[in-house]
Scaffold this active site. Structure first.
Site, mmCIF file in Angstrom:
data_model
loop_
_atom_site.group_PDB
_atom_site.id
_atom_site.type_symbol
_atom_site.label_atom_id
_atom_site.label_comp_id
_atom_site.label_asym_id
_atom_site.label_seq_id
_atom_site.Cartn_x
_atom_site.Cartn_y
_atom_site.Cartn_z
ATOM 1 C CE LYS A 259 -1.003 -4.301 -8.785
ATOM 2 N NZ LYS A 259 -1.254 -3.192 -7.848
ATOM 3 N NE ARG A 333 -4.607 -5.150 2.188
ATOM 4 C CZ ARG A 333 -4.751 -3.837 2.110
ATOM 5 N NH1 ARG A 333 -5.668 -3.216 2.842
ATOM 6 N NH2 ARG A 333 -3.998 -3.130 1.310
HETATM 7 N N1 BES Z 1 1.613 -5.275 -4.640
HETATM 8 C C1 BES Z 1 0.786 -4.139 -4.480
HETATM 9 C C2 BES Z 1 1.511 -2.983 -3.781
HETATM 10 C C3 BES Z 1 2.578 -2.312 -4.570
HETATM 11 C C4 BES Z 1 2.252 -1.225 -5.351
HETATM 12 C C5 BES Z 1 3.890 -2.710 -4.485
HETATM 13 C C6 BES Z 1 3.241 -0.570 -6.049
HETATM 14 C C7 BES Z 1 4.859 -2.044 -5.184
HETATM 15 C C8 BES Z 1 4.551 -0.976 -5.974
HETATM 16 C C9 BES Z 1 -0.440 -4.487 -3.653
HETATM 17 O O1 BES Z 1 -0.893 -5.785 -3.802
HETATM 18 C C10 BES Z 1 -1.509 -3.584 -4.064
HETATM 19 O O2 BES Z 1 -1.951 -3.691 -5.169
HETATM 20 N N2 BES Z 1 -1.935 -2.686 -3.186
HETATM 21 C C11 BES Z 1 -2.937 -1.751 -3.472
HETATM 22 C C12 BES Z 1 -3.934 -1.792 -2.346
HETATM 23 C C13 BES Z 1 -5.185 -1.020 -2.624
HETATM 24 C C14 BES Z 1 -6.006 -1.732 -3.659
HETATM 25 C C15 BES Z 1 -5.953 -0.885 -1.333
HETATM 26 C C16 BES Z 1 -2.285 -0.385 -3.564
HETATM 27 O O3 BES Z 1 -1.365 -0.107 -2.790
HETATM 28 O O4 BES Z 1 -2.670 0.391 -4.458
HETATM 29 MN MN MN Z 2 -2.269 -5.950 -5.410
#
Ligand code: BES
Ligand code: MN
Ligand code: ZN
Length: 484
Positions: A259, A333
């Site tokens: 990230k 997931r």
């Molecule tokens: N934990 C994150 C989702 C999240 C994002 C929670 C912002 C709270 C605030 C999750 O694991 C994630 O990174 N999701 C990605 C999925 C994508 C790579 C398909 C997302 O939502 O960007």
């Molecule tokens: Mn994630």
């Protein structure tokens, strides 16, 4: 905070703030000169959330808007108490005496709940906070002619407050402290409430074939854990349980699909689903709910490392289905796939509900207040929606269209872990659905509700909300408990 219910003729404690909750439209009916003058000189009407300081009276007096009397309910009672507390918590005075707008035992008890939740603070790492910035209110008196009824209504609400606090503390802890093993240890300590807690480590999960969950944690020096919490409160200990599964990513760097730095610190609360499930089990045990319940926490840390999972890796889940990991940041997931499969395989529950801070896309879809509800079962979905209204933990139902399934087809495995940007929350729910084996199931995407800064609800201070504990406690109480 020390909270008591007192009769109207109980004398004032020293250093007291006196708070009167005033229904909307009744502010102008004060006969007393000081109040009438204060109201006349202000815009205070009694609307919900308003607070008016009245100068020239006793130690200090405030008026708190209680809202329209026709709409007054238990949540309004909580709000009035919480708003009063927030207005005076750092006043330097020590006791808050609240005169509720409507005097029933139930509303007095709910005011006490509102105070407990509003007074939550995570301050264990502050060692130099100036004394005048710290809350000074250490005690509260709720004035009621129904003190016995209020006290009688308190135990399940006190159990709820304890559980929400437990859940908020888990979410607030930084990830250097609260890694999977420490999380599991804190949950294990709940056995004192009468729960049973089993902890599976990586060797046990490997024996079960949980390649999907284990792949997420393999770049971390912290061992992944699967925690199984059980509360057996039904008359028949073998009665089919209800089951809850939580995403517990103690920190989500994204893994090799790293990230961006900005805001990454928020990912300490990527275990909010697991914290909600742990909090739910806490309250069920704390109030001795007449139900058999299972809580399963998938606890991992998602880190980049020489041993980390790579984009393009294929893992085999406990269900036997294979997954191509396109993006290591879509890890929640992957954790749930094995935790959910394990849950249905071992417990054959009446239904399963999973909670997860799963997608940024749910924030885009629904904003900051409504968590996303996905379900293959209309009755379960309706029960969740009605529980949600009673506890002010809003939910909005989202679809699970078959036509979107093709977004998660993989050319080399049974599925891939991302479905592209369109409907990102939906395709992640469709992914989890592939592991429920046809049971009644609901998925709550709480990425938008687990943490609030700023918060807009007086019973929720900024930061960890504890979202889900109240909702699921109410769901169980209203729909799945044996009647006395
Ligand atoms: N934990 C994150 C989702 C999240 C994002 C929670 C912002 C709270 C605030 C999750 O694991 C994630 O990174 N999701 C990605 C999925 C994508 C790579 C398909 C997302 O939502 O960007
Ligand atoms: Mn994630
Ligand atoms: Zn995550």
């Amino acid at each position: 905070m020390q909270i008591e219910f007192v009769s109207p003729d109980t004398g004032l404690a020293p250093r007291t703030v006196l708070a009167f909750a005033v229904p909307e439209g009744e502010a102008s009916s004060f006969q007393d000169g000081v109040f009438a003058a204060a109201v006349a000189a202000s815009r205070f009407t009694g609307a919900r959330g308003q607070v008016l300081q009245v100068h020239g009276a006793a130690d200090r007096v405030i008026l708190v808007g209680a809202g329209k009397i026709a709409e007054f309910d238990a949540l309004a009672a909580e709000h009035a108490a919480a708003s009063a507390y927030a207005a005076v918590k750092t006043s330097g005075l020590e006791c808050l005496r609240l005169v509720p707008a409507v005097d029933t035992g139930e509303f007095a008890a709910r005011a006490a709940l509102g105070l407990r939740l509003a007074a939550y603070r995570f301050d264990k790492y502050r060692t130099r906070e100036p004394a005048d910035k710290k809350p000074s209110i250490a005690a509260a008196q709720i004035v009621t002619g129904h003190a016995a009824a209020a006290r009688a209504a308190m135990p399940p609400l006190a159990a709820l407050a304890d559980a929400v606090v437990f859940s908020r503390d888990l979410v607030s802890e930084p990830a250097n402290i609260l890694h999977p093993v420490e999380f599991a240890r804190r949950v294990k300590a709940l056995e004192a409430l009468g729960l049973s807690v089993e902890i599976l480590g990586e060797p046990e999960m490997a024996d079960l074939g949980m390649g999907s969950l284990l792949g997420v944690g393999q770049g971390s020096i912290r061992e992944s854990q699967l925690v199984v919490m059980r509360w057996n409160g039904a008359a028949d200990p073998a009665a089919q349980p209800v089951a809850f599964i939580g995403k517990g990513v103690c920190f989500d760097t994204g893994g090799i699909s790293l990230k961006p730095a900005d805001g990454m610190e928020d990912m300490k609360w990527d275990m909010g689903g697991a914290a909600a499930v742990a909090g739910l089990m806490h309250v069920l045990a704390g109030r001795k709910a007449k139900v058999n319940a299972v809580g399963i926490l998938g606890l991992v840390e998602n880190m980049p490392d020489g041993n980390a999972q790579r984009p393009g890796d294929v893992v085999t889940s406990m269900s036997g289905q294979t997954i191509e990991v396109i993006n290591t940041d879509a890890e929640g997931r992957l954790v749930l796939a094995d935790a959910v499969w394990y849950c249905q395989d071992r417990f054959k529950p009446r239904f399963m509900i999973d909670l997860a801070t799963l997608t940024g896309a749910i924030i885009i879809s629904l904003g900051n207040d409504y968590a996303g509800l996905f379900s293959n079962n209309d009755e379960l979905a309706e029960n969740l929606l009605s529980a949600s209204k009673g506890e002010e933990e809003p939910l909005w139902r989202m679809p699970l269209p078959k036509a979107y399934e093709k977004q998660i087809d993989s050319p080399i495995a049974d599925m891939k872990n991302v479905g592209g940007r369109p409907g990102g929350s939906i395709t992640s729910a469709l992914f989890i659905q592939r592991f429920v084996n046809g049971l009644p199931w609901a998925h709550l995407d709480i990425a938008n509700t687990a943490w609030k800064k700023p918060s807009t609800v007086p019973t929720i201070p900024d930061g960890a909300t504890g979202y889900g504990v109240r909702l699921l406690n109410r769901l169980v109480a209203d729909h799945y408990e044996e009647r006395a």
